[in-house]
Scaffold this active site. Structure first.
Site, PDB file in Angstrom:
ATOM      1  N   ASN A  90      24.301  38.530  35.472  1.00  0.00           N
ATOM      2  CA  ASN A  90      25.288  37.462  35.638  1.00  0.00           C
ATOM      3  C   ASN A  90      26.731  37.939  35.576  1.00  0.00           C
ATOM      4  O   ASN A  90      27.624  37.291  36.128  1.00  0.00           O
ATOM      5  CB  ASN A  90      25.061  36.398  34.557  1.00  0.00           C
ATOM      6  CG  ASN A  90      26.173  35.384  34.509  1.00  0.00           C
ATOM      7  OD1 ASN A  90      26.283  34.501  35.347  1.00  0.00           O
ATOM      8  ND2 ASN A  90      27.060  35.523  33.518  1.00  0.00           N
ATOM      9  N   TYR A 156      36.344  38.788  46.458  1.00  0.00           N
ATOM     10  CA  TYR A 156      35.203  38.344  45.659  1.00  0.00           C
ATOM     11  C   TYR A 156      33.991  38.054  46.536  1.00  0.00           C
ATOM     12  O   TYR A 156      32.876  38.500  46.259  1.00  0.00           O
ATOM     13  CB  TYR A 156      35.608  37.094  44.871  1.00  0.00           C
ATOM     14  CG  TYR A 156      34.482  36.294  44.272  1.00  0.00           C
ATOM     15  CD1 TYR A 156      33.928  36.651  43.043  1.00  0.00           C
ATOM     16  CD2 TYR A 156      33.997  35.153  44.914  1.00  0.00           C
ATOM     17  CE1 TYR A 156      32.908  35.893  42.478  1.00  0.00           C
ATOM     18  CE2 TYR A 156      32.979  34.395  44.352  1.00  0.00           C
ATOM     19  CZ  TYR A 156      32.426  34.765  43.138  1.00  0.00           C
ATOM     20  OH  TYR A 156      31.423  34.011  42.582  1.00  0.00           O
ATOM     21  N   LYS A 160      29.648  39.127  46.834  1.00  0.00           N
ATOM     22  CA  LYS A 160      28.509  38.210  46.794  1.00  0.00           C
ATOM     23  C   LYS A 160      27.644  38.358  48.041  1.00  0.00           C
ATOM     24  O   LYS A 160      26.420  38.218  47.982  1.00  0.00           O
ATOM     25  CB  LYS A 160      28.991  36.772  46.614  1.00  0.00           C
ATOM     26  CG  LYS A 160      29.698  36.534  45.278  1.00  0.00           C
ATOM     27  CD  LYS A 160      28.828  36.940  44.094  1.00  0.00           C
ATOM     28  CE  LYS A 160      29.501  36.697  42.759  1.00  0.00           C
ATOM     29  NZ  LYS A 160      28.648  37.082  41.611  1.00  0.00           N
TER      30      LYS A 160
END
Length: 251
Positions: A90, A156, A160
């Site tokens: 996470n 960012y 992902k």
């Protein structure tokens, strides 16, 4: 019945936000929880809160961008609990900044945590699960940013996107060992990682208008999905992303 009773779970980046929500839920589901983050005192604080509710937990400080610290995290977990059954990768950071203003240092920082950390934590998890011979569950934290573009988050979102394909590749290689690898694609979640951005005038209200469910998500909204992916009920699910976004991607 506790759905994760007897299982040992590492949750990286679990001193706050989504990670903390998952760690605390795992504790209530009977898992031995390893709370991890860069601040040792906060790790112990969250672990203590899990123990106070009757769960089993320890805190181990770890900067997930450092391979030596990743190995220390796993070594200490094995020393305490003997095996590792579930890993939630996470730990992650997001820095909002216009594309043309992003410095190399910012890109490296985000990559080191979001990609390097997820990759090598996942690698160590896989090695231990293969050695144990009992299968296992690896859950990578992703985002709807792996599917849709967002202004000021290029640095960012590309990590992902990397986690999405990493998850698929890991799942293909580890299936023969009975190890499931999936990702959770978080929507717009109300945590301190996005607090500054949503403090801007009108930003929160405009964002909520775009979410069919009518509100931003909370860490608890992802915790149930994490429990499902960590449980045997999800044994035939691997290599995919489960989106928890209040219907945002459906638009």
């Amino acid at each position: 019945m506790s759905r994760l009773a007897g299982k040992t779970a590492i949750v990286t980046g679990s001193t706050r936000g989504i990670g903390r929500g998952i760690a605390e839920r795992f504790g209530r589901e009977g898992a031995n929880v390893v709370v991890s983050g860069t601040n040792a005192a906060l790790c112990e604080e969250v672990a203590a809160s899990i123990r106070k509710e009757g769960g089993s937990a320890i805190g181990i400080a770890c900067n997930i961008a450092d391979l030596d610290q990743i190995n220390h995290l796993y070594d200490k977990t094995l020393e305490t609990y003997g095996e590792i059954n579930i890993v939630v990768n996470n730990a992650g950071i997001a820095i909002f900044k216009p594309f043309v203003e992003v410095e190399p240092e910012t890109v490296r920082k985000i990559w080191d945590v979001n990609l390097f950390g997820t990759f090598f934590s996942g690698q160590r998890a896989a090695k231990e699960m293969i050695r144990q011979g009992k299968g296992g569950k690896i859950i990578n934290m992703s985002s709807i940013s792996e599917e849709v573009g967002t202004a000021h988050l290029t640095q960012y979102a590309m990590t992902k996107g990397g986690i999405k394909i990493m998850t698929k590749c890991m799942a293909l290689e580890l299936a023969e060992h009975g190890i499931n690898v999936n990702a959770i694609g978080a929507g717009v979640i109300d945590t301190d990682i996005s607090m500054e951005e949503f403090a801007k005038p009108g930003m929160r209200e405009e964002t909520v208008k775009r979410i069919p469910w009518g509100r931003m998500g909370a860490p608890e909204d992802l915790a149930g999905t994490a429990v499902f992916l960590a449980h045997e009920d999800s044994d035939y699910i691997t290599g995919t992303t489960v989106y928890v976004d209040g219907g945002l991607l459906a638009m």
